[in-house]
Design a protein around this motif. Sequence first.
Motif, PDB file in Angstrom:
ATOM      1  N   ASP A   1       0.843  -1.195   0.000  1.00  0.00           N
ATOM      2  CA  ASP A   1       0.000   0.000   0.000  1.00  0.00           C
ATOM      3  C   ASP A   1       0.883   1.251   0.000  1.00  0.00           C
ATOM      4  N   PRO A   2       0.848   2.039  -1.068  1.00  0.00           N
ATOM      5  CA  PRO A   2       1.702   3.231  -1.135  1.00  0.00           C
ATOM      6  C   PRO A   2       1.444   4.228  -0.004  1.00  0.00           C
ATOM      7  N   GLU A   3       0.211   4.304   0.491  1.00  0.00           N
ATOM      8  CA  GLU A   3      -0.061   5.229   1.601  1.00  0.00           C
ATOM      9  C   GLU A   3       0.590   4.756   2.893  1.00  0.00           C
ATOM     10  N   VAL A   4       0.562   3.469   3.152  1.00  0.00           N
ATOM     11  CA  VAL A   4       1.224   2.925   4.346  1.00  0.00           C
ATOM     12  C   VAL A   4       2.734   3.128   4.237  1.00  0.00           C
ATOM     13  N   ARG A   5       3.272   2.993   3.040  1.00  0.00           N
ATOM     14  CA  ARG A   5       4.719   3.095   2.820  1.00  0.00           C
ATOM     15  C   ARG A   5       5.193   4.527   2.549  1.00  0.00           C
ATOM     16  N   GLU A   6       4.300   5.498   2.600  1.00  0.00           N
ATOM     17  CA  GLU A   6       4.627   6.870   2.220  1.00  0.00           C
ATOM     18  C   GLU A   6       5.899   7.394   2.873  1.00  0.00           C
ATOM     19  N   HIS A   7       6.108   7.119   4.142  1.00  0.00           N
ATOM     20  CA  HIS A   7       7.271   7.627   4.871  1.00  0.00           C
ATOM     21  C   HIS A   7       8.350   6.570   5.075  1.00  0.00           C
ATOM     22  N   LEU A   8       8.202   5.441   4.365  1.00  0.00           N
ATOM     23  CA  LEU A   8       9.115   4.314   4.554  1.00  0.00           C
ATOM     24  C   LEU A   8       9.930   3.967   3.318  1.00  0.00           C
ATOM     25  N   GLY A   9       9.483   4.398   2.166  1.00  0.00           N
ATOM     26  CA  GLY A   9      10.166   4.037   0.933  1.00  0.00           C
ATOM     27  C   GLY A   9       9.271   3.207   0.041  1.00  0.00           C
TER      28      GLY A   9
ATOM     29  N   TRP B   1       5.776   1.577  15.113  1.00  0.00           N
ATOM     30  CA  TRP B   1       4.482   0.993  14.791  1.00  0.00           C
ATOM     31  C   TRP B   1       4.247   1.171  13.306  1.00  0.00           C
ATOM     32  N   ARG B   2       3.486   0.289  12.744  1.00  0.00           N
ATOM     33  CA  ARG B   2       3.017   0.396  11.362  1.00  0.00           C
ATOM     34  C   ARG B   2       1.683  -0.333  11.312  1.00  0.00           C
TER      35      ARG B   2
ATOM     36  N   TRP C   1      -5.934   3.208  11.092  1.00  0.00           N
ATOM     37  CA  TRP C   1      -5.500   4.575  11.387  1.00  0.00           C
ATOM     38  C   TRP C   1      -6.640   5.367  12.031  1.00  0.00           C
ATOM     39  N   GLY C   2      -6.269   6.259  12.927  1.00  0.00           N
ATOM     40  CA  GLY C   2      -7.231   7.185  13.510  1.00  0.00           C
ATOM     41  C   GLY C   2      -8.071   6.625  14.641  1.00  0.00           C
ATOM     42  N   HIS C   3      -7.715   5.449  15.150  1.00  0.00           N
ATOM     43  CA  HIS C   3      -8.485   4.826  16.228  1.00  0.00           C
ATOM     44  C   HIS C   3      -7.716   4.777  17.554  1.00  0.00           C
TER      45      HIS C   3
ATOM     46  N   ALA D   1       8.310  14.764   7.552  1.00  0.00           N
ATOM     47  CA  ALA D   1       6.944  14.930   7.052  1.00  0.00           C
ATOM     48  C   ALA D   1       5.926  14.005   7.715  1.00  0.00           C
ATOM     49  N   ASN D   2       6.360  13.022   8.477  1.00  0.00           N
ATOM     50  CA  ASN D   2       5.426  12.059   9.070  1.00  0.00           C
ATOM     51  C   ASN D   2       4.837  12.631  10.364  1.00  0.00           C
ATOM     52  N   VAL D   3       3.932  13.565  10.206  1.00  0.00           N
ATOM     53  CA  VAL D   3       3.362  14.259  11.361  1.00  0.00           C
ATOM     54  C   VAL D   3       2.454  13.348  12.189  1.00  0.00           C
ATOM     55  N   ARG D   4       1.858  12.341  11.565  1.00  0.00           N
ATOM     56  CA  ARG D   4       0.989  11.426  12.324  1.00  0.00           C
ATOM     57  C   ARG D   4       1.800  10.636  13.353  1.00  0.00           C
ATOM     58  N   SER D   5       2.940  10.091  12.929  1.00  0.00           N
ATOM     59  CA  SER D   5       3.774   9.349  13.877  1.00  0.00           C
ATOM     60  C   SER D   5       4.371  10.280  14.923  1.00  0.00           C
ATOM     61  N   GLN D   6       4.730  11.488  14.523  1.00  0.00           N
ATOM     62  CA  GLN D   6       5.245  12.440  15.502  1.00  0.00           C
ATOM     63  C   GLN D   6       4.186  12.776  16.553  1.00  0.00           C
ATOM     64  N   ALA D   7       2.927  12.838  16.137  1.00  0.00           N
ATOM     65  CA  ALA D   7       1.845  13.092  17.102  1.00  0.00           C
ATOM     66  C   ALA D   7       1.741  11.941  18.097  1.00  0.00           C
ATOM     67  N   VAL D   8       1.901  10.708  17.629  1.00  0.00           N
ATOM     68  CA  VAL D   8       1.887   9.554  18.539  1.00  0.00           C
ATOM     69  C   VAL D   8       3.056   9.665  19.518  1.00  0.00           C
ATOM     70  N   MET D   9       4.220  10.019  19.014  1.00  0.00           N
ATOM     71  CA  MET D   9       5.395  10.162  19.879  1.00  0.00           C
ATOM     72  C   MET D   9       5.127  11.171  20.997  1.00  0.00           C
ATOM     73  N   ARG D  10       4.518  12.281  20.668  1.00  0.00           N
ATOM     74  CA  ARG D  10       4.199  13.283  21.701  1.00  0.00           C
ATOM     75  C   ARG D  10       3.136  12.754  22.658  1.00  0.00           C
ATOM     76  N   ARG D  11       2.117  12.061  22.134  1.00  0.00           N
ATOM     77  CA  ARG D  11       1.045  11.538  22.996  1.00  0.00           C
ATOM     78  C   ARG D  11       1.565  10.539  24.025  1.00  0.00           C
ATOM     79  N   ILE D  12       2.610   9.803  23.675  1.00  0.00           N
ATOM     80  CA  ILE D  12       3.138   8.813  24.622  1.00  0.00           C
ATOM     81  C   ILE D  12       4.216   9.410  25.529  1.00  0.00           C
TER      82      ILE D  12
END
Length: 175
Positions: A28-36, A95-96, A102-104, A134-145
Amino acid sequence: MAELRTDRLLLRRWRESDLEPWAAMNADPEVREHLGDVLTPEQSNAVVALMQAEFDERGYGWWAVEALDTGAFLGRAGLDRVDESLPFTGVDIGWRLTRAAWGHGYATEAALAGLAFGFESLGLPEIVASTTVANVRSQAVMRRIGMTRDLADDFDDPSVPGGPLRRCVLYRIRP
């Protein structure tokens, strides 16, 4: 091997039945967006074999993530040694998840379980996490934890030749 349970998740050993949804995730290109680049099924299977071997060797690693209520495969989460090529050392949390997951709040829930295991069971003095700028979603998780970022720790990933995936951020947490 330790299994971890949260209110909604089971972090467990990989099963044969995980290979197909794991490969679909990695295609899935969206899942891999920040991974290559996306991975072939053969590449995805090789990643699972490596994750299992590393888990067996050291007693921690990447767990398969399952929804307790449905038994659905949601992705992976866990702890890994920082690659020797990176400009920092230690144990990394990550996490991946499938796009449907996503979003849960699953990434946050799985990451908190991983942190607790790392600090309480492994006695780690610090856990780090990195991702692309650019991976702001994962950065948000990092801050939340509870992880924090020092801009001075940001780095260029030496395994990426250039482009938007090269510049990365680093977050840290101590018990």
